[in-house]
Design an enzyme around this catalytic site. Structure first.
Site, PDB file in Angstrom:
ATOM      1  CG  HIS A  96       3.984  -5.757   4.856  1.00 21.36           C
ATOM      2  ND1 HIS A  96       4.391  -6.296   3.652  1.00 21.36           N
ATOM      3  CD2 HIS A  96       3.225  -4.680   4.558  1.00 21.36           C
ATOM      4  CE1 HIS A  96       3.908  -5.552   2.658  1.00 21.36           C
ATOM      5  NE2 HIS A  96       3.183  -4.561   3.187  1.00 21.36           N
ATOM      6  CD  GLU A 168      -0.965  -4.295   3.222  1.00 22.33           C
ATOM      7  OE1 GLU A 168      -0.992  -3.134   2.814  1.00 22.33           O
ATOM      8  OE2 GLU A 168       0.082  -4.920   3.429  1.00 22.33           O
TER       9      GLU A 168
HETATM   10  C1  PEP Z   1       1.805  -2.234   1.268  1.00 26.68           C
HETATM   11  O1  PEP Z   1       2.729  -2.907   0.824  1.00 26.68           O
HETATM   12  O2  PEP Z   1       1.566  -2.224   2.493  1.00 26.68           O
HETATM   13  C2  PEP Z   1       0.971  -1.486   0.331  1.00 26.68           C
HETATM   14  C3  PEP Z   1      -0.219  -1.144   0.709  1.00 26.68           C
HETATM   15  O3  PEP Z   1       1.546  -1.190  -0.887  1.00 26.68           O
HETATM   16  P1  PEP Z   1       0.848  -0.485  -2.162  1.00 26.68           P
HETATM   17  O4  PEP Z   1      -0.044   0.616  -1.663  1.00 26.68           O
HETATM   18  O5  PEP Z   1       2.007   0.052  -2.954  1.00 26.68           O
HETATM   19  O6  PEP Z   1       0.083  -1.530  -2.880  1.00 26.68           O
END
Ligand code: PEP
Length: 254
Positions: A96, A168
């Site tokens: 992450h 992400e």
């Molecule tokens: C995350 O940190 O994995 C994430 C998806 O956070 P958010 O949905 O709050 O952006």
């Protein structure tokens, strides 16, 4: 191959035992009739056992937010794959961006975690994503390719079914505003093609899920995209109504 879409809840370092317990009870109650979505909850380490006992007779699965690559030994503060399996985890989240940033995790450390976790029969969600600066400097694809190649180095094809890639973009995590569907679509297509190049003879490739400010208003557009096989949800996953709404919309997207 598992064609189900995935909704993965990342609670990060949030919720106490009481909050987590009541959230899980409410989610179980609301999601009784979900059949085509894999739902995974990822509480922090101290609550894994408690959450596992609540979900053990449901279809919901349990993930850690991290794992160490050694089996045992002098690694104070670390937790092995077998320990995670012992407390009911079938998944581990690896790489992450918050761990890359605050704990200085490198792609080499992440790769070792992936290799040991899959060998110990855990499913893995491997997170990759570009920073705002990398996007601004048009280095998004270069950075994602590097994280994929180094994170999945030496992974045997037979383990690919245990792996999910979580895309992400770092600059939208927790911002309340997801990346545009065009950006999500082009990075997911890029990841899909990159995986095909890395594993040319594999019929089965990891599912690819999007994470970054997913909510009940943007989920339908995101999950309708080709090569988006689900979502990774942070903030919205700690609110039963918002999270269950997301899961139900993903179920309906089939
Ligand atoms: C995350 O940190 O994995 C994430 C998806 O956070 P958010 O949905 O709050 O952006």
């Amino acid at each position: 191959m598992n064609q189900n879409k995935l909704v993965f809840a990342n609670w990060k370092m949030n919720l106490n035992l009481d909050n987590a317990t009541s959230l899980v009870r409410d989610i179980l109650d609301r999601l009784k009739n979900i059949n085509h979505v894999d739902v995974v909850l990822s509480p922090s380490f101290p609550y894994l056992s408690a959450v596992h006992s609540l979900i053990s007779s449901s279809k919901i699965s349990l993930s850690s937010q991290n794992v160490f690559w050694e089996e045992d030994g002098p690694f104070t503060g670390e937790v092995s794959s077998e320990m995670l399996r012992d407390v009911g985890c079938s998944w581990a989240m690896i790489g992450h961006s918050e761990r890359r940033q605050h704990l200085l995790e490198t792609n080499e450390m992440i790769n070792k975690k992936v290799l040991t976790s899959v060998a110990k029969d855990l499913r893995v969600i491997l997170c990759v994503g570009e920073s705002f600066d990398q996007r601004r400097q048009e280095k998004t694809y270069e950075s994602i390719a590097d994280q994929l190649q180094r994170g999945l180095r030496k992974v045997d094809e037979r383990f690919l079914k245990q792996i999910v890639i979580g895309y992400e973009p770092i600059w939208v995590i927790g911002s309340g505003k997801a990346a545009s569907v065009d950006d999500i679509s082009s990075v997911h297509n890029f990841i899909f093609n990159e995986l095909k190049l890395m594993f040319p003879s594999s019929e089965l490739l990891p599912r690819i899920v999007y994470g970054g400010s997913v909510n009940s208003s943007n989920i339908e557009d995101i999950v309708a995209l080709e090569n988006v096989n689900g979502v990774l949800v942070g903030n919205a996953s700690m609110d039963c109504d918002k999270f269950c709404d997301i899961v139900m919309k993903v179920e309906d997207s089939k």
